[in-house]
Design a protein around this motif. Structure first.
Motif, short mmCIF file in Angstrom:
data_model
loop_
_atom_site.label_atom_id
_atom_site.label_comp_id
_atom_site.label_asym_id
_atom_site.label_seq_id
_atom_site.Cartn_x
_atom_site.Cartn_y
_atom_site.Cartn_z
N ALA A 56 0.85 -1.19 0.00
CA ALA A 56 0.00 0.00 0.00
C ALA A 56 0.89 1.24 0.00
CB ALA A 56 -0.91 0.00 1.22
N VAL A 57 0.49 2.25 -0.77
CA VAL A 57 1.35 3.42 -0.97
C VAL A 57 0.53 4.71 -0.86
CG1 VAL A 57 3.03 4.54 -2.49
CG2 VAL A 57 2.73 2.04 -2.59
N ASP A 58 1.14 5.72 -0.26
CA ASP A 58 0.55 7.06 -0.24
C ASP A 58 1.69 8.07 -0.17
OD1 ASP A 58 -1.56 8.93 -0.22
OD2 ASP A 58 -1.43 9.13 1.95
N LEU A 59 1.40 9.31 -0.53
CA LEU A 59 2.38 10.39 -0.49
C LEU A 59 1.82 11.58 0.27
CD1 LEU A 59 3.39 10.56 -4.28
CD2 LEU A 59 4.36 9.06 -2.54
N GLU A 60 2.72 12.35 0.87
CA GLU A 60 2.36 13.66 1.41
C GLU A 60 3.25 14.69 0.72
OE1 GLU A 60 -0.17 13.86 3.25
OE2 GLU A 60 -0.35 11.83 4.04
N ALA A 61 2.65 15.81 0.30
CA ALA A 61 3.38 16.84 -0.43
C ALA A 61 3.12 18.20 0.20
CB ALA A 61 3.00 16.82 -1.90
N ASN A 86 2.44 9.68 12.91
CA ASN A 86 1.40 8.70 13.26
C ASN A 86 0.18 8.85 12.35
OD1 ASN A 86 2.95 7.73 15.38
ND2 ASN A 86 2.01 9.08 16.89
N TYR A 87 -0.16 10.08 12.02
CA TYR A 87 -1.26 10.33 11.09
C TYR A 87 -0.94 9.71 9.73
CZ TYR A 87 -3.61 12.95 7.39
OH TYR A 87 -4.29 13.30 6.24
N ALA A 88 0.27 9.95 9.25
CA ALA A 88 0.66 9.51 7.90
C ALA A 88 0.58 8.00 7.74
CB ALA A 88 2.07 10.01 7.58
N VAL A 89 1.01 7.27 8.76
CA VAL A 89 1.07 5.82 8.63
C VAL A 89 -0.33 5.21 8.53
CG1 VAL A 89 1.07 5.20 11.09
CG2 VAL A 89 2.31 3.78 9.46
N HIS A 90 -1.33 5.89 9.09
CA HIS A 90 -2.69 5.35 9.03
C HIS A 90 -3.30 5.46 7.64
CE1 HIS A 90 -2.52 5.53 13.48
NE2 HIS A 90 -3.38 4.54 13.39
N ASP A 91 -2.71 6.27 6.77
CA ASP A 91 -3.23 6.38 5.40
C ASP A 91 -2.94 5.13 4.59
OD1 ASP A 91 -4.49 8.78 5.60
OD2 ASP A 91 -2.93 9.96 4.64
N THR A 92 -1.97 4.32 5.01
CA THR A 92 -1.66 3.09 4.26
C THR A 92 -1.83 1.82 5.08
OG1 THR A 92 0.70 3.36 4.82
CG2 THR A 92 -0.04 4.21 2.68
N SER A 93 -1.84 1.91 6.39
CA SER A 93 -1.81 0.70 7.22
C SER A 93 -3.06 -0.16 7.05
CB SER A 93 -1.62 1.06 8.70
OG SER A 93 -2.68 1.88 9.15
N LEU A 105 6.93 13.07 1.95
CA LEU A 105 6.90 11.82 2.72
C LEU A 105 6.26 10.74 1.85
CD1 LEU A 105 7.69 10.93 5.66
CD2 LEU A 105 5.24 11.01 6.17
N LEU A 106 6.82 9.55 1.92
CA LEU A 106 6.32 8.40 1.18
C LEU A 106 5.96 7.31 2.19
CD1 LEU A 106 5.88 6.85 -1.50
CD2 LEU A 106 8.31 6.29 -1.47
N GLN A 107 4.69 6.92 2.20
CA GLN A 107 4.23 5.89 3.13
C GLN A 107 4.03 4.58 2.37
OE1 GLN A 107 2.82 9.26 2.78
NE2 GLN A 107 1.08 9.11 4.18
N ILE A 108 4.57 3.51 2.89
CA ILE A 108 4.43 2.19 2.28
C ILE A 108 4.12 1.18 3.39
CG2 ILE A 108 5.56 0.35 0.98
CD1 ILE A 108 7.33 2.44 -0.32
N SER A 109 3.09 0.38 3.16
CA SER A 109 2.72 -0.66 4.13
C SER A 109 2.65 -2.01 3.44
CB SER A 109 1.36 -0.35 4.77
OG SER A 109 1.42 0.79 5.58
#
Length: 305
Positions: free
Chosen positions: A31-36, A154-161, A48-52
């Motif tokens: 699972a992938v998401d980005l913050e810009a 912590n907010y960011a990780v929930h977008d992909t977890s 930030l790049l989130q990967i789960s």
């Protein structure tokens, strides 16, 4: 790692990135998401790049790492499914900033639309399908600031977890309704989108409502948009923080020549503008638009070649 129940690994050096890449190669889906920072700077960048995976969550800091080329083979591998939600901007940003191509895309927002869901936002889908409540309070924060506070991480990780779990539920429904191939076809097309270079075309071509203006107002609009873009560059701000679209459109349509002393005249729309613009200077430069020779001459000139 985070102090709440959703743990993550913060990746800030090349050795950690290499270890993460090696682990991702073993996965069937990530699972992938980005913050810009598009709400805060003229030129957007991925911050930030989130990967789960099924068992681990990673937060990759591209502002520290710079080089993410070790992730390119994973994103390019169609055998590793990449689950995004609302991937359009993310696909463009990954290629723009890191030349990363994405194959094997599955977009949960597209899946929800093909299932006819009334709710296609991530927060709504997670609540409906998994009983997970997603707090979006940090969505519009400045992700370019360092160090990022623990609450934002912590907010960011929930977008992909929870994305992989959601994708499995949606895929099952799509199979039941024989619509999975529709979503796969749409995701294949989406994975090829790229950011369009602006080139030399006029700004008004990308401005909503410009087609309803007459030639003189269109010339005024183009002048104002060029002025706004220049000021945005100088101040490293997104253009809307210099002056919004609504005031610009109102000035272009009315082509005012003066401002009433009580602030009720045609420039009254400028009272909405943020403090980043010198409101007293802008009307002075715009008074020339009030139906005089200036705008008449502008309207005669071709606005594109």
């Amino acid at each position: 790692m985070s102090s709440d129940r959703t743990l993550y690994i913060l990746v800030k050096d090349q050795s950690a990135l290499a270890r993460m890449a090696a682990e991702l190669e073993k996965e069937k889906a990530i699972a992938v998401d980005l913050e810009a920072d598009s709400l805060f700077h003229y030129r957007e960048q991925v911050c930030l790049l989130q990967i789960s995976t099924r068992l681990q969550n990673y937060l990759v800091d591209p502002l520290v790492l710079k080089d993410l080329s070790s992730l390119s083979p994973i994103f390019a591998n169609p055998r590793v499914r990449k689950v995004f939600h609302g991937a359009d901007n993310d696909i463009r940003a990954l290629y723009r900033d890191f030349r990363i191509d994405v194959n094997g895309l599955f977009d949960t927002q597209i899946a929800a639309r093909f299932l006819g869901n009334g709710e296609t936002g991530l927060a709504g889908l997670l609540k409906e399908n998994l009983g997970v409540f997603l707090d979006k309070k940090f969505q519009k924060k400045d992700w370019s600031k360092r160090p990022l506070p623990a609450q934002m991480l912590n907010y960011a990780v929930h977008d992909t977890s929870h994305l992989l779990g959601l994708s499995r539920i949606l895929e099952k429904e799509l199979r039941t309704k024989n619509r999975l191939s529709w979503v796969e076809e749409e995701c294949e097309l989406l994975s090829k989108v790229r950011q369009d270079p602006r080139g030399d075309e006029p700004f008004f071509l990308r401005f909503k409502g410009a087609g309803r203006l007459d030639k003189r107002s269109l010339a005024v609009l183009e002048f104002l948009l060029q002025w706004r873009d220049q000021k945005a560059k100088e101040r490293n701000l997104p253009p809307f923080k210099v002056i919004g679209n609504m005031p610009i459109m109102e000035i272009a349509k009315t082509r005012p020549s003066s401002q009433a002393g009580d602030g009720s005249g045609p420039f009254s729309c400028l009272h909405q503008c943020p403090d980043t613009i010198h409101r007293t200077n802008f009307p002075a430069s715009a008074r020339r638009f009030g139906g005089g020779k200036r705008t008449a001459g502008m309207a005669e000139k071709p606005l594109w070649r």
